[in-house]
Design an enzyme around this catalytic site. Structure first.
Site, PDB file in Angstrom:
ATOM      1  N   ASP A 142      32.923 -48.843 -54.202  1.00 57.54           N
ATOM      2  CA  ASP A 142      33.299 -49.209 -55.571  1.00 57.54           C
ATOM      3  C   ASP A 142      33.880 -48.054 -56.389  1.00 57.54           C
ATOM      4  O   ASP A 142      34.226 -48.241 -57.541  1.00 57.54           O
ATOM      5  CB  ASP A 142      32.089 -49.788 -56.307  1.00 57.54           C
ATOM      6  CG  ASP A 142      31.038 -48.723 -56.578  1.00 57.54           C
ATOM      7  OD1 ASP A 142      31.188 -47.571 -56.129  1.00 57.54           O
ATOM      8  OD2 ASP A 142      30.049 -49.040 -57.256  1.00 57.54           O
TER       9      ASP A 142
ATOM     10  N   TYR B   9      35.013 -37.771 -55.988  1.00 52.73           N
ATOM     11  CA  TYR B   9      34.142 -37.096 -55.024  1.00 52.73           C
ATOM     12  C   TYR B   9      34.767 -35.834 -54.429  1.00 52.73           C
ATOM     13  O   TYR B   9      34.054 -35.014 -53.840  1.00 52.73           O
ATOM     14  CB  TYR B   9      33.730 -38.053 -53.896  1.00 52.73           C
ATOM     15  CG  TYR B   9      32.567 -38.935 -54.281  1.00 52.73           C
ATOM     16  CD1 TYR B   9      31.249 -38.523 -54.091  1.00 52.73           C
ATOM     17  CD2 TYR B   9      32.773 -40.187 -54.859  1.00 52.73           C
ATOM     18  CE1 TYR B   9      30.183 -39.325 -54.455  1.00 52.73           C
ATOM     19  CE2 TYR B   9      31.707 -40.995 -55.230  1.00 52.73           C
ATOM     20  CZ  TYR B   9      30.418 -40.559 -55.020  1.00 52.73           C
ATOM     21  OH  TYR B   9      29.350 -41.346 -55.383  1.00 52.73           O
TER      22      TYR B   9
HETATM   23  P1  NAD Z   1      17.528 -48.646 -53.589  1.00 54.24           P
HETATM   24  O1  NAD Z   1      16.700 -47.667 -52.848  1.00 54.24           O
HETATM   25  O2  NAD Z   1      17.144 -49.068 -54.947  1.00 54.24           O
HETATM   26  O3  NAD Z   1      17.654 -49.973 -52.705  1.00 54.24           O
HETATM   27  C1  NAD Z   1      17.805 -49.986 -51.341  1.00 54.24           C
HETATM   28  C2  NAD Z   1      16.842 -50.971 -50.698  1.00 54.24           C
HETATM   29  O4  NAD Z   1      17.089 -50.970 -49.277  1.00 54.24           O
HETATM   30  C3  NAD Z   1      15.353 -50.622 -50.871  1.00 54.24           C
HETATM   31  O5  NAD Z   1      14.673 -51.670 -51.507  1.00 54.24           O
HETATM   32  C4  NAD Z   1      14.859 -50.399 -49.451  1.00 54.24           C
HETATM   33  O6  NAD Z   1      13.542 -50.842 -49.234  1.00 54.24           O
HETATM   34  C5  NAD Z   1      15.852 -51.190 -48.633  1.00 54.24           C
HETATM   35  N1  NAD Z   1      15.934 -50.791 -47.234  1.00 54.24           N
HETATM   36  C6  NAD Z   1      15.928 -49.547 -46.721  1.00 54.24           C
HETATM   37  N2  NAD Z   1      16.042 -49.589 -45.394  1.00 54.24           N
HETATM   38  C7  NAD Z   1      16.149 -50.882 -45.046  1.00 54.24           C
HETATM   39  C8  NAD Z   1      16.296 -51.549 -43.805  1.00 54.24           C
HETATM   40  N3  NAD Z   1      16.389 -50.877 -42.650  1.00 54.24           N
HETATM   41  N4  NAD Z   1      16.342 -52.903 -43.805  1.00 54.24           N
HETATM   42  C9  NAD Z   1      16.273 -53.586 -44.963  1.00 54.24           C
HETATM   43  N5  NAD Z   1      16.121 -53.012 -46.160  1.00 54.24           N
HETATM   44  C10 NAD Z   1      16.087 -51.661 -46.212  1.00 54.24           C
HETATM   45  O7  NAD Z   1      19.011 -48.040 -53.595  1.00 54.24           O
HETATM   46  P2  NAD Z   1      20.243 -48.281 -54.568  1.00 54.24           P
HETATM   47  O8  NAD Z   1      20.469 -47.053 -55.362  1.00 54.24           O
HETATM   48  O9  NAD Z   1      20.103 -49.547 -55.282  1.00 54.24           O
HETATM   49  O10 NAD Z   1      21.443 -48.335 -53.540  1.00 54.24           O
HETATM   50  C11 NAD Z   1      21.504 -49.240 -52.482  1.00 54.24           C
HETATM   51  C12 NAD Z   1      22.621 -48.895 -51.543  1.00 54.24           C
HETATM   52  O11 NAD Z   1      23.884 -49.207 -52.096  1.00 54.24           O
HETATM   53  C13 NAD Z   1      22.692 -47.423 -51.175  1.00 54.24           C
HETATM   54  O12 NAD Z   1      23.098 -47.284 -49.824  1.00 54.24           O
HETATM   55  C14 NAD Z   1      23.789 -46.909 -52.070  1.00 54.24           C
HETATM   56  O13 NAD Z   1      24.309 -45.715 -51.595  1.00 54.24           O
HETATM   57  C15 NAD Z   1      24.730 -48.072 -51.969  1.00 54.24           C
HETATM   58  N6  NAD Z   1      25.798 -48.144 -52.947  1.00 54.24           N
HETATM   59  C16 NAD Z   1      27.054 -48.125 -52.463  1.00 54.24           C
HETATM   60  C17 NAD Z   1      28.117 -48.234 -53.301  1.00 54.24           C
HETATM   61  C18 NAD Z   1      29.494 -48.124 -52.723  1.00 54.24           C
HETATM   62  O14 NAD Z   1      30.417 -47.843 -53.415  1.00 54.24           O
HETATM   63  N7  NAD Z   1      29.685 -48.280 -51.416  1.00 54.24           N
HETATM   64  C19 NAD Z   1      27.910 -48.382 -54.678  1.00 54.24           C
HETATM   65  C20 NAD Z   1      26.608 -48.415 -55.168  1.00 54.24           C
HETATM   66  C21 NAD Z   1      25.548 -48.306 -54.280  1.00 54.24           C
HETATM   67  C1  G6P Z   2      29.522 -44.604 -56.747  1.00 53.05           C
HETATM   68  C2  G6P Z   2      29.841 -44.543 -55.292  1.00 53.05           C
HETATM   69  C3  G6P Z   2      28.696 -45.065 -54.496  1.00 53.05           C
HETATM   70  C4  G6P Z   2      27.435 -44.302 -54.823  1.00 53.05           C
HETATM   71  C5  G6P Z   2      27.148 -44.385 -56.297  1.00 53.05           C
HETATM   72  C6  G6P Z   2      26.010 -43.439 -56.612  1.00 53.05           C
HETATM   73  O1  G6P Z   2      29.472 -45.928 -57.170  1.00 53.05           O
HETATM   74  O2  G6P Z   2      30.997 -45.246 -54.957  1.00 53.05           O
HETATM   75  O3  G6P Z   2      29.019 -44.957 -53.139  1.00 53.05           O
HETATM   76  O4  G6P Z   2      26.319 -44.813 -54.122  1.00 53.05           O
HETATM   77  O5  G6P Z   2      28.270 -43.981 -57.021  1.00 53.05           O
HETATM   78  O6  G6P Z   2      25.516 -43.737 -57.846  1.00 53.05           O
HETATM   79  P1  G6P Z   2      24.099 -43.185 -58.331  1.00 53.05           P
HETATM   80  O7  G6P Z   2      24.045 -43.701 -59.709  1.00 53.05           O
HETATM   81  O8  G6P Z   2      23.071 -43.792 -57.403  1.00 53.05           O
HETATM   82  O9  G6P Z   2      24.162 -41.702 -58.230  1.00 53.05           O
HETATM   83 MN    MN Z   3      31.110 -45.393 -52.682  1.00 60.96          MN
END
Ligand code: NAD
Ligand code: G6P
Ligand code: MN
Length: 441
Positions: free
Chosen positions: A170, A264
């Site tokens: 995102d 980044y």
């Molecule tokens: P969070 O820790 O609040 O939530 C992650 C959840 O995943 C937890 O509840 C945890 O118990 C669960 N989990 C961990 N291992 C697991 C497994 N093997 N099977 C099932 N569930 C599992 O984290 P968050 O900050 O809400 O972020 C969630 C994910 O989304 C992270 O990987 C973050 O980096 C990603 N993210 C990506 C983008 C992007 O741009 N690609 C944007 C925002 C967040």
């Molecule tokens: C952006 C990136 C994600 C990352 C997030 C981290 O949205 O694209 O890949 O996980 O920032 O945000 P945070 O608020 O968890 O530092």
């Molecule tokens: Mn990302």
């Protein structure tokens, strides 16, 4: 119109309620018959799940809802898996950030040694989700945004080449929201962009309006003075540390003023600055645990106690509507142009055909059709070749259980000054990750 069933993996995530509210806001575009949540942490899942059950009952009672830690329940009879897991959760993110900082190296969720460590944890978790999906709903698609997306995408290319997985990020979307604001446009969808690179490692080379007018000059003028600082932005990247990152884009831009950079890149081009401005005792993981995590879980608890979501402060994560756009593109063959992380395969003609690159694709019911980027300049090519090698070596290290390759991966990261520093960091990371990584020999 057909209605869809979705499974949210990582149902206990801090992002889940905002995504549920966003899905409810988009039901006309993407009708839903059922939502299932899955997490392997029962406590987190039930806290978010209980609150979402009340919220859905009040706002969309026709949608069937359940949450579970049982894959057979959570992955059966679904059309899409939306995956956002964090293997090791925030306490491990904290170590990813703090261990490199001990050695004067960038400590970051997805960049440098921290991102490599996180990748070594995520690969197994994401592959497991794909296996569940293919076992219980073989026709479903996974929309994966679990991080570190670059390493996870390379792992899916190596280990699950025929699976229906789309990897997406995102950050470009959040930045395009700001660009539209800077330009005085209503929506990021008024922009026609060409962007290329690796995940969290890319550049916009062209930004036009729908009439074909070049918008780069206005954006460059703004970014050369203020970076991506705008009045509002999206409602996810709001903390002060994010504001610093958007402002620092000014200096990142100065290194190559022919393109506009992903935020980044600051970690790779200004690692000394980043380390100097980091607090070794209190990193982004601490900010998130004290901020977003407390807020989201606190609001969910209130909903559960009050037995209503009427006064909740939880808000729609509107910028996450890109997930709906992606699901719609697959379901309704919209051929919308979206940035996805896909195998290069000649799209960037002078770059490794097997590298996973982030580029515009037309998305339809057969998946993504990547658009041709052409040749890229030496500066970007050089940086990308080094970084893609870091990502590939990390995945090879995971597959082979190779200490040597992981040491090489960390050594090769532009954030790390020497092989000896890389080794010291690696040895600490191995101890910290003993419950998550394969054994390295
Ligand atoms: P969070 O820790 O609040 O939530 C992650 C959840 O995943 C937890 O509840 C945890 O118990 C669960 N989990 C961990 N291992 C697991 C497994 N093997 N099977 C099932 N569930 C599992 O984290 P968050 O900050 O809400 O972020 C969630 C994910 O989304 C992270 O990987 C973050 O980096 C990603 N993210 C990506 C983008 C992007 O741009 N690609 C944007 C925002 C967040
Ligand atoms: C952006 C990136 C994600 C990352 C997030 C981290 O949205 O694209 O890949 O996980 O920032 O945000 P945070 O608020 O968890 O530092
Ligand atoms: Mn990302």
């Amino acid at each position: 119109m057909k209605k869809f069933a979705i499974s949210i993996s990582g149902g206990g995530s801090t992002f889940t309620p905002g995504i549920i509210l966003m899905l409810l806001d988009n039901l006309e575009k993407f009708p839903i018959r059922e939502i299932k949540m899955y997490d392997n942490d029962e406590k987190r899942q039930s806290k978010i799940g209980e609150a979402c059950a009340i919220l859905l009952k009040e706002r969309a009672p026709e949608i069937k809802f359940s949450y579970s830690t049982n894959p057979a329940e959570a992955f059966s009879d679904i059309d899409f898996v939306m995956a956002h897991i964090r293997v090791g959760k925030y306490p491990m993110r904290e170590l990813d950030e703090k261990i490199p900082l001990k050695y004067g190296v960038v400590g970051q969720e997805t960049c440098g040694p921290g991102g490599i460590a996180y990748g070594m944890r995520s690969i197994g978790g994401v592959i497991e989700l794909i296996d569940y999906m293919e076992k219980y709903s073989p026709n479903a698609w996974m929309l994966n945004y679990s991080n570190p997306a670059a390493i996870v995408a390379e792992a899916t290319r190596r280990l699950k080449p025929n699976s229906k997985v789309l990897n997406i990020c995102d950050m470009p979307i959040g930045t395009e929201v700001r660009m539209a604001e800077i330009l005085g446009l209503d929506s990021r969808k008024d922009l026609d962009v060409i962007y290329y690179g690796l995940n969290h490692f890319g550049w916009w080379k062209s930004i036009k309006d729908k009439a074909g007018n070049d918008l780069m000059p206005i954006l460059k003028d703004h970014i050369s003075k203020y970076g991506y600082v705008a009045n509002k932005g999206d409602n996810q990247h709001t903390d002060a540390s994010w504001s610093d990152t958007f402002a620092k884009a000014k200096d990142v831009f100065a290194v190559d003023p022919t393109t506009l950079p992903n935020t980044y890149l600051k970690y790779y081009l200004f690692p000394d600055y980043v380390v100097k401005h980091s607090n070794k005792e209190y990193t982004r993981a601490n900010e998130v645990m004290d901020g977003r995590e407390k807020f989201v879980f606190g609001e969910c608890q209130k909903i559960t106690e009050n037995k209503t979501s009427k006064d909740t402060a939880l808000h729609i994560d509107e910028h996450a509507s890109y997930i709906v756009d992606l699901a719609r593109a697959i379901a309704f063959n919209t051929k919308e142009k979206m940035l996805l992380i896909v195998e290069n395969n000649g799209a960037i003609v002078n770059f490794d055909p097997t590298g996973m690159v982030e580029i515009p694709c037309l998305v339809g019911n057969n998946g993504p059709e990547p658009l041709v980027i052409g040749a890229i300049p030496q500066f970007q090519k050089g940086l990308m070749e080094q970084q893609v090698s870091v990502e590939k070596l990390t995945v090879e290290a995971w597959i082979e259980g190779s200490y040597q390759k992981l040491w090489q991966a960390i050594t090769m990261s532009k954030t790390v000054p020497s092989a000896s520093v890389a080794k010291a960091i690696l040895d600490d990371l191995i101890v910290a990750n003993k419950n998550y990584w394969p054994i390295l020999k």
